[in-house]
Scaffold this motif. Structure first.
Motif, PDB file in Angstrom:
ATOM      1  N   PHE A  57     -10.198  -2.164  -7.057  1.00  5.60           N
ATOM      2  CA  PHE A  57      -9.737  -1.651  -5.769  1.00  5.60           C
ATOM      3  C   PHE A  57      -9.458  -2.788  -4.801  1.00  5.60           C
ATOM      4  CE2 PHE A  57     -10.770  -0.709  -1.364  1.00  5.60           C
ATOM      5  CZ  PHE A  57      -9.776   0.218  -1.077  1.00  5.60           C
ATOM      6  N   PHE A  58     -10.403  -3.704  -4.655  1.00  6.28           N
ATOM      7  CA  PHE A  58     -10.245  -4.771  -3.670  1.00  6.28           C
ATOM      8  C   PHE A  58      -9.151  -5.763  -4.062  1.00  6.28           C
ATOM      9  CE2 PHE A  58     -14.329  -3.027  -2.491  1.00  6.28           C
ATOM     10  CZ  PHE A  58     -14.178  -2.932  -1.121  1.00  6.28           C
ATOM     11  N   PHE A  59      -9.010  -6.037  -5.344  1.00  3.69           N
ATOM     12  CA  PHE A  59      -7.939  -6.955  -5.754  1.00  3.69           C
ATOM     13  C   PHE A  59      -6.571  -6.272  -5.695  1.00  3.69           C
ATOM     14  CE2 PHE A  59     -11.480  -9.569  -6.876  1.00  3.69           C
ATOM     15  CZ  PHE A  59     -11.003 -10.847  -6.617  1.00  3.69           C
ATOM     16  N   ASP A  60      -6.515  -4.958  -5.860  1.00  7.27           N
ATOM     17  CA  ASP A  60      -5.264  -4.232  -5.616  1.00  7.27           C
ATOM     18  C   ASP A  60      -4.903  -4.280  -4.134  1.00  7.27           C
ATOM     19  OD1 ASP A  60      -4.977  -3.592  -8.294  1.00  7.27           O
ATOM     20  OD2 ASP A  60      -5.703  -1.528  -8.067  1.00  7.27           O
ATOM     21  N   GLU A  61      -5.910  -4.221  -3.285  1.00  6.31           N
ATOM     22  CA  GLU A  61      -5.666  -4.289  -1.845  1.00  6.31           C
ATOM     23  C   GLU A  61      -5.070  -5.627  -1.435  1.00  6.31           C
ATOM     24  OE1 GLU A  61      -6.364  -1.794   1.085  1.00  6.31           O
ATOM     25  OE2 GLU A  61      -5.443  -1.142  -0.792  1.00  6.31           O
ATOM     26  N   LEU A  65      -1.910  -5.468   0.955  1.00  7.33           N
ATOM     27  CA  LEU A  65      -1.909  -6.091   2.281  1.00  7.33           C
ATOM     28  C   LEU A  65      -1.268  -7.474   2.283  1.00  7.33           C
ATOM     29  CD1 LEU A  65      -5.519  -5.122   3.458  1.00  7.33           C
ATOM     30  CD2 LEU A  65      -3.354  -4.034   4.099  1.00  7.33           C
ATOM     31  N   GLN A  66      -1.026  -8.012   1.093  1.00  6.52           N
ATOM     32  CA  GLN A  66      -0.417  -9.322   0.894  1.00  6.52           C
ATOM     33  C   GLN A  66      -1.195 -10.456   1.555  1.00  6.52           C
ATOM     34  OE1 GLN A  66       3.776  -9.130   1.767  1.00  6.52           O
ATOM     35  NE2 GLN A  66       4.116  -7.617   0.172  1.00  6.52           N
ATOM     36  N   SER A  67      -2.527 -10.265   1.614  1.00  3.39           N
ATOM     37  CA  SER A  67      -3.357 -11.307   2.212  1.00  3.39           C
ATOM     38  C   SER A  67      -4.820 -11.081   1.847  1.00  3.39           C
ATOM     39  CB  SER A  67      -3.217 -11.300   3.731  1.00  3.39           C
ATOM     40  OG  SER A  67      -4.194 -12.116   4.323  1.00  3.39           O
ATOM     41  N   LYS A  68      -5.441 -12.100   1.291  1.00  5.49           N
ATOM     42  CA  LYS A  68      -6.869 -12.019   0.984  1.00  5.49           C
ATOM     43  C   LYS A  68      -7.681 -11.922   2.274  1.00  5.49           C
ATOM     44  CE  LYS A  68      -6.510 -14.555  -3.344  1.00  5.49           C
ATOM     45  NZ  LYS A  68      -6.964 -15.716  -4.121  1.00  5.49           N
ATOM     46  N   LYS A  69      -7.282 -12.686   3.273  1.00  4.15           N
ATOM     47  CA  LYS A  69      -8.019 -12.678   4.538  1.00  4.15           C
ATOM     48  C   LYS A  69      -7.919 -11.329   5.245  1.00  4.15           C
ATOM     49  CE  LYS A  69      -8.221 -17.570   5.257  1.00  4.15           C
ATOM     50  NZ  LYS A  69      -8.150 -18.687   6.149  1.00  4.15           N
ATOM     51  N   LEU A  70      -6.777 -10.661   5.139  1.00  5.79           N
ATOM     52  CA  LEU A  70      -6.648  -9.336   5.745  1.00  5.79           C
ATOM     53  C   LEU A  70      -7.534  -8.313   5.046  1.00  5.79           C
ATOM     54  CD1 LEU A  70      -2.833  -9.003   6.575  1.00  5.79           C
ATOM     55  CD2 LEU A  70      -4.751  -9.311   8.156  1.00  5.79           C
ATOM     56  N   LYS A  74     -10.341  -6.317   7.031  1.00  6.69           N
ATOM     57  CA  LYS A  74     -10.232  -4.864   7.066  1.00  6.69           C
ATOM     58  C   LYS A  74     -11.500  -4.165   6.583  1.00  6.69           C
ATOM     59  CE  LYS A  74      -7.346  -1.031   5.489  1.00  6.69           C
ATOM     60  NZ  LYS A  74      -6.113  -0.630   4.795  1.00  6.69           N
ATOM     61  N   TYR A  75     -12.180  -4.723   5.585  1.00  5.72           N
ATOM     62  CA  TYR A  75     -13.251  -3.991   4.909  1.00  5.72           C
ATOM     63  C   TYR A  75     -14.670  -4.532   5.092  1.00  5.72           C
ATOM     64  CZ  TYR A  75      -9.491  -1.529   2.550  1.00  5.72           C
ATOM     65  OH  TYR A  75      -8.385  -0.761   2.279  1.00  5.72           O
ATOM     66  N   TYR A  76     -14.809  -5.762   5.556  1.00  3.36           N
ATOM     67  CA  TYR A  76     -16.142  -6.364   5.632  1.00  3.36           C
ATOM     68  C   TYR A  76     -16.541  -6.651   7.069  1.00  3.36           C
ATOM     69  CZ  TYR A  76     -15.740  -7.102   0.594  1.00  3.36           C
ATOM     70  OH  TYR A  76     -15.597  -6.907  -0.750  1.00  3.36           O
ATOM     71  N   LEU A  77     -17.850  -6.652   7.312  1.00  2.00           N
ATOM     72  CA  LEU A  77     -18.352  -7.106   8.601  1.00  2.00           C
ATOM     73  C   LEU A  77     -18.017  -8.590   8.752  1.00  2.00           C
ATOM     74  CD1 LEU A  77     -21.877  -5.420   8.518  1.00  2.00           C
ATOM     75  CD2 LEU A  77     -19.923  -4.739   9.936  1.00  2.00           C
TER      76      LEU A  77
END
Length: 99
Positions: A57-61, A65-70, A74-77
Protein backbone atom coordinates in the motif's frame (compact mmCIF):
# COMPACT_ATOMS: atom_id res chain seq x y z
CA UNK A 1 11.24 -13.40 21.43
CA UNK A 2 8.74 -13.91 18.63
CA UNK A 3 9.37 -17.66 18.68
CA UNK A 4 8.77 -17.60 22.45
CA UNK A 5 5.52 -15.73 21.86
CA UNK A 6 4.47 -18.20 19.18
CA UNK A 7 5.14 -21.18 21.47
CA UNK A 8 3.24 -19.59 24.36
CA UNK A 9 0.23 -18.79 22.17
CA UNK A 10 0.26 -22.25 20.61
CA UNK A 11 0.36 -23.86 24.05
CA UNK A 12 -2.75 -21.86 24.97
CA UNK A 13 -4.47 -22.52 21.59
CA UNK A 14 -4.33 -18.87 20.57
CA UNK A 15 -3.63 -18.05 16.93
CA UNK A 16 -0.91 -15.56 16.03
CA UNK A 17 -1.24 -12.87 13.38
CA UNK A 18 1.43 -10.34 12.47
CA UNK A 19 1.15 -7.04 10.63
CA UNK A 20 4.02 -5.06 9.18
CA UNK A 21 4.31 -1.60 7.68
CA UNK A 22 7.23 0.52 6.57
CA UNK A 23 8.67 3.20 8.82
CA UNK A 24 9.33 6.55 7.15
CA UNK A 25 13.04 5.74 6.75
CA UNK A 26 12.12 2.57 4.90
CA UNK A 27 9.87 4.53 2.56
CA UNK A 28 12.81 6.81 1.79
CA UNK A 29 15.57 4.22 1.48
CA UNK A 30 14.12 0.71 1.19
CA UNK A 31 11.80 -1.21 -1.13
CA UNK A 32 8.48 -2.99 -0.96
CA UNK A 33 10.30 -6.33 -0.86
CA UNK A 34 12.72 -5.38 1.88
CA UNK A 35 14.61 -7.75 4.12
CA UNK A 36 12.03 -7.03 6.84
CA UNK A 37 9.22 -8.28 4.61
CA UNK A 38 11.18 -11.43 3.78
CA UNK A 39 11.94 -12.14 7.45
CA UNK A 40 8.35 -11.77 8.63
CA UNK A 41 6.84 -13.65 5.68
CA UNK A 42 9.21 -16.54 6.40
CA UNK A 43 8.47 -16.43 10.11
CA UNK A 44 4.72 -16.54 9.48
CA UNK A 45 4.69 -19.41 6.98
CA UNK A 46 3.76 -22.12 9.46
CA UNK A 47 3.08 -20.01 12.54
CA UNK A 48 0.60 -17.27 11.71
CA UNK A 49 -3.10 -17.30 11.04
CA UNK A 50 -2.72 -14.02 9.13
CA UNK A 51 0.17 -11.99 7.80
CA UNK A 52 -0.77 -8.38 7.14
CA UNK A 53 1.76 -6.76 4.81
CA UNK A 54 1.10 -3.06 4.30
CA UNK A 55 4.35 -2.36 2.45
CA UNK A 56 2.55 -2.68 -0.90
CA UNK A 57 0.00 0.00 0.00
CA UNK A 58 2.63 2.53 1.03
CA UNK A 59 4.93 1.84 -1.92
CA UNK A 60 1.95 2.12 -4.29
CA UNK A 61 1.24 5.49 -2.70
CA UNK A 62 4.73 6.65 -3.71
CA UNK A 63 3.66 6.14 -7.33
CA UNK A 64 0.26 7.79 -6.73
CA UNK A 65 1.66 10.86 -5.00
CA UNK A 66 4.92 10.82 -6.99
CA UNK A 67 6.90 11.62 -3.87
CA UNK A 68 8.26 9.60 -0.97
CA UNK A 69 8.27 12.68 1.24
CA UNK A 70 4.61 13.40 0.46
CA UNK A 71 3.68 9.86 1.50
CA UNK A 72 5.44 10.38 4.81
CA UNK A 73 3.85 13.79 5.36
CA UNK A 74 0.40 12.46 4.46
CA UNK A 75 0.37 9.34 6.66
CA UNK A 76 2.85 9.71 9.53
CA UNK A 77 3.19 11.95 12.55
CA UNK A 78 5.91 14.52 11.95
CA UNK A 79 9.27 13.07 12.96
CA UNK A 80 7.73 9.81 14.19
CA UNK A 81 7.23 6.23 12.98
CA UNK A 82 3.56 6.23 14.07
CA UNK A 83 0.61 7.09 11.87
CA UNK A 84 -1.35 10.31 11.98
CA UNK A 85 -5.14 10.29 11.68
CA UNK A 86 -5.06 9.86 7.90
CA UNK A 87 -2.49 7.08 8.21
CA UNK A 88 -4.60 5.19 10.73
CA UNK A 89 -7.64 5.55 8.50
CA UNK A 90 -5.70 4.30 5.46
CA UNK A 91 -4.40 1.27 7.37
CA UNK A 92 -7.88 0.45 8.67
CA UNK A 93 -9.35 0.72 5.17
CA UNK A 94 -6.62 -1.49 3.70
CA UNK A 95 -7.17 -4.14 6.35
CA UNK A 96 -10.92 -4.05 5.84
CA UNK A 97 -10.53 -4.31 2.05
CA UNK A 98 -8.09 -7.19 2.08
CA UNK A 99 -8.95 -9.14 5.18
Amino acid sequence: KMNDLYRLLKKKNIELSIGIYPWPGQILYDSRNSRQVEIWEEFCKDKCKNFYNLFDFFFDEIKNLQSKKLVIEKYYLDGDVHFNEEGNLAVANELLKKY
